[in-house]
Design a protein around this motif. Structure first.
Motif, short mmCIF file in Angstrom:
data_model
loop_
_atom_site.label_atom_id
_atom_site.label_comp_id
_atom_site.label_asym_id
_atom_site.label_seq_id
_atom_site.Cartn_x
_atom_site.Cartn_y
_atom_site.Cartn_z
N MET A 1 4.23 18.84 -12.23
CA MET A 1 3.09 19.11 -11.38
C MET A 1 3.45 18.69 -9.96
O MET A 1 3.90 17.57 -9.72
N ASP A 2 3.21 19.58 -9.03
CA ASP A 2 3.43 19.27 -7.62
C ASP A 2 2.10 18.98 -6.96
O ASP A 2 1.10 19.63 -7.24
N VAL A 3 2.11 17.98 -6.08
CA VAL A 3 0.88 17.60 -5.38
C VAL A 3 1.18 17.57 -3.89
O VAL A 3 2.18 16.99 -3.46
N ASN A 4 0.31 18.19 -3.11
CA ASN A 4 0.43 18.16 -1.65
C ASN A 4 -0.62 17.20 -1.11
O ASN A 4 -1.80 17.32 -1.44
N LEU A 5 -0.18 16.25 -0.30
CA LEU A 5 -1.09 15.26 0.28
C LEU A 5 -1.12 15.43 1.79
O LEU A 5 -0.13 15.85 2.40
N SER A 6 -2.22 15.06 2.38
CA SER A 6 -2.28 15.05 3.84
C SER A 6 -1.31 13.98 4.34
O SER A 6 -0.99 13.03 3.61
N PRO A 7 -0.84 14.12 5.56
CA PRO A 7 0.08 13.11 6.09
C PRO A 7 -0.50 11.69 6.05
O PRO A 7 0.21 10.73 5.76
N GLU A 8 -1.80 11.56 6.33
CA GLU A 8 -2.44 10.24 6.31
C GLU A 8 -2.39 9.63 4.90
O GLU A 8 -2.01 8.46 4.74
N ILE A 9 -2.74 10.41 3.90
CA ILE A 9 -2.73 9.91 2.52
C ILE A 9 -1.28 9.63 2.08
O ILE A 9 -1.01 8.62 1.42
N GLU A 10 -0.38 10.50 2.46
CA GLU A 10 1.02 10.29 2.10
C GLU A 10 1.54 8.98 2.68
O GLU A 10 2.25 8.22 2.00
N ASN A 11 1.17 8.67 3.91
CA ASN A 11 1.60 7.41 4.53
C ASN A 11 0.99 6.21 3.81
O ASN A 11 1.65 5.19 3.62
N ARG A 12 -0.25 6.34 3.40
CA ARG A 12 -0.89 5.23 2.67
C ARG A 12 -0.21 5.02 1.32
O ARG A 12 -0.03 3.87 0.89
N VAL A 13 0.16 6.10 0.66
CA VAL A 13 0.87 5.98 -0.62
C VAL A 13 2.22 5.31 -0.39
O VAL A 13 2.61 4.40 -1.14
N LYS A 14 2.92 5.71 0.65
CA LYS A 14 4.22 5.09 0.96
C LYS A 14 4.06 3.60 1.23
O LYS A 14 4.89 2.79 0.80
N ASP A 15 2.99 3.22 1.92
CA ASP A 15 2.72 1.80 2.17
C ASP A 15 2.50 1.05 0.86
O ASP A 15 2.99 -0.06 0.69
N GLU A 16 1.76 1.66 -0.05
CA GLU A 16 1.52 1.03 -1.35
C GLU A 16 2.83 0.87 -2.12
O GLU A 16 3.08 -0.17 -2.73
N LEU A 17 3.64 1.89 -2.09
CA LEU A 17 4.92 1.83 -2.80
C LEU A 17 5.84 0.77 -2.19
O LEU A 17 6.56 0.08 -2.91
N ALA A 18 5.79 0.63 -0.88
CA ALA A 18 6.61 -0.38 -0.20
C ALA A 18 6.20 -1.79 -0.60
O ALA A 18 7.00 -2.72 -0.53
N GLY A 19 4.94 -1.95 -1.04
CA GLY A 19 4.46 -3.26 -1.48
C GLY A 19 5.10 -3.72 -2.77
O GLY A 19 5.00 -4.89 -3.13
N GLY A 20 5.73 -2.80 -3.49
CA GLY A 20 6.48 -3.17 -4.69
C GLY A 20 5.66 -3.29 -5.97
O GLY A 20 6.20 -3.72 -6.99
N GLN A 21 4.39 -2.91 -5.94
CA GLN A 21 3.58 -3.02 -7.15
C GLN A 21 3.84 -1.89 -8.14
O GLN A 21 3.48 -1.99 -9.30
#
Length: 72
Positions: A1-21
């Motif tokens: 499944m492919d998901v397209n996110l707005s740039p704002e949401i994509e950046n927030r997801v990247k921030d969450e991933l960078a947190g290492g959880q």
């Protein structure tokens, strides 16, 4: 499944991933979707409970006695 996110949401997801959880974006998305589904189910259960309460109030005649102002 492919998901397209707005740039704002994509950046927030990247921030969450960078947190290492989360180990990867798939785990993050699965967790987010599960949370959303759980919250929606809770909301539906609350709404059903409120409807039952409303029906009980109507059946007991409490609505008119408590919520409708007297015209005396």
């Amino acid at each position: 499944m492919d998901v397209n996110l707005s740039p704002e949401i994509e950046n927030r997801v990247k921030d969450e991933l960078a947190g290492g959880q989360y180990r990867d974006v798939n785990q993050f998305v699965e967790t987010a979707v599960q949370y959303f589904l759980d919250q929606r189910q809770c909301s539906q259960q609350r709404l059903q409970a409120l409807r039952r309460i409303g029906q009980a109030v109507d059946a007991a005649g409490l609505y008119e006695r408590v919520l409708v102002p007297s015209r005396e």
